[in-house]
Design a protein around this motif. Structure first.
Motif, PDB file in Angstrom:
ATOM      1  N   UNK A  30       0.863  -1.170   0.000  1.00 15.75           N
ATOM      2  CA  UNK A  30       0.000   0.000   0.000  1.00 15.75           C
ATOM      3  C   UNK A  30       0.903   1.224   0.000  1.00 15.75           C
ATOM      4  N   UNK A  31       0.737   2.072  -1.003  1.00 10.10           N
ATOM      5  CA  UNK A  31       1.548   3.279  -1.112  1.00 10.10           C
ATOM      6  C   UNK A  31       0.842   4.445  -0.428  1.00 10.10           C
ATOM      7  N   UNK A  32       1.616   5.360   0.134  1.00 16.15           N
ATOM      8  CA  UNK A  32       1.006   6.545   0.744  1.00 16.15           C
ATOM      9  C   UNK A  32       0.087   7.290  -0.230  1.00 16.15           C
ATOM     10  N   UNK A  33       0.466   7.331  -1.497  1.00 13.98           N
ATOM     11  CA  UNK A  33      -0.366   8.004  -2.493  1.00 13.98           C
ATOM     12  C   UNK A  33      -1.751   7.360  -2.581  1.00 13.98           C
ATOM     13  N   UNK A  34      -1.799   6.028  -2.478  1.00 13.14           N
ATOM     14  CA  UNK A  34      -3.075   5.313  -2.522  1.00 13.14           C
ATOM     15  C   UNK A  34      -3.977   5.739  -1.366  1.00 13.14           C
ATOM     16  N   UNK A  35      -3.391   5.841  -0.184  1.00 12.33           N
ATOM     17  CA  UNK A  35      -4.158   6.215   1.002  1.00 12.33           C
ATOM     18  C   UNK A  35      -4.672   7.647   0.864  1.00 12.33           C
ATOM     19  N   UNK A  36      -3.818   8.546   0.416  1.00 11.42           N
ATOM     20  CA  UNK A  36      -4.229   9.946   0.242  1.00 11.42           C
ATOM     21  C   UNK A  36      -5.371  10.039  -0.770  1.00 11.42           C
ATOM     22  N   UNK A  37      -5.224   9.395  -1.903  1.00  7.42           N
ATOM     23  CA  UNK A  37      -6.250   9.468  -2.939  1.00  7.42           C
ATOM     24  C   UNK A  37      -7.564   8.830  -2.489  1.00  7.42           C
ATOM     25  N   UNK A  38      -7.481   7.796  -1.661  1.00  9.34           N
ATOM     26  CA  UNK A  38      -8.696   7.141  -1.165  1.00  9.34           C
ATOM     27  C   UNK A  38      -9.501   8.068  -0.256  1.00  9.34           C
ATOM     28  N   UNK A  39      -8.831   9.054   0.336  1.00  8.41           N
ATOM     29  CA  UNK A  39      -9.542  10.010   1.198  1.00  8.41           C
ATOM     30  C   UNK A  39     -10.096  11.178   0.407  1.00  8.41           C
ATOM     31  N   UNK A  40      -9.716  11.287  -0.864  1.00 11.26           N
ATOM     32  CA  UNK A  40     -10.182  12.390  -1.678  1.00 11.26           C
ATOM     33  C   UNK A  40      -9.336  13.645  -1.533  1.00 11.26           C
ATOM     34  N   UNK A  41      -8.223  13.528  -0.817  1.00 18.10           N
ATOM     35  CA  UNK A  41      -7.336  14.675  -0.616  1.00 18.10           C
ATOM     36  C   UNK A  41      -6.374  14.823  -1.787  1.00 18.10           C
ATOM     37  N   UNK A  42      -5.772  15.994  -1.873  1.00 19.66           N
ATOM     38  CA  UNK A  42      -4.715  16.223  -2.851  1.00 19.66           C
ATOM     39  C   UNK A  42      -3.423  15.602  -2.339  1.00 19.66           C
ATOM     40  N   UNK A  48       1.013  13.202   2.278  1.00 15.74           N
ATOM     41  CA  UNK A  48       1.814  11.977   2.144  1.00 15.74           C
ATOM     42  C   UNK A  48       2.433  11.572   3.478  1.00 15.74           C
ATOM     43  N   UNK A  49       2.879  12.543   4.250  1.00 19.43           N
ATOM     44  CA  UNK A  49       3.449  12.238   5.569  1.00 19.43           C
ATOM     45  C   UNK A  49       2.365  11.669   6.478  1.00 19.43           C
ATOM     46  N   UNK A  50       1.171  12.248   6.429  1.00 21.08           N
ATOM     47  CA  UNK A  50       0.055  11.723   7.216  1.00 21.08           C
ATOM     48  C   UNK A  50      -0.220  10.264   6.823  1.00 21.08           C
TER      49      UNK A  50
END
Length: 68
Positions: A30-42, A48-50
């Motif tokens: 699981x990449x940080x980018x995947x997690x960010x995009x799943x939340x709808x955030x930029x 990415x740190x979050x």
């Protein structure tokens, strides 16, 4: 003779997608980018740190918890 096809559900038969097809992960990391995009955030350095911290704390389930 028309070759147009009806839109989904136009024929009166709506079908739900089977649960087995709804999983987001395919056994890969699981990449940080995947997690960010799943939340709808930029995707930003802050988001990415979050996401990195969330993945460290929850593992791959971090993404699973965000998706239906």
């Amino acid at each position: 003779m028309s070759t147009a096809q009806p839109a989904d559900g136009a024929d009166g038969t709506e079908r739900a997608t089977p649960d087995a097809l709804l999983h987001a992960r395919t056994g890969t990391e699981v990449a940080p980018e995947d997690v960010v995009l799943a939340t709808g955030r930029d995707v930003t350095p802050k988001s990415l740190e979050w996401a990195r911290r969330k993945i460290e704390a929850e593992g791959p389930a971090a993404l699973d918890k965000l998706l239906p």
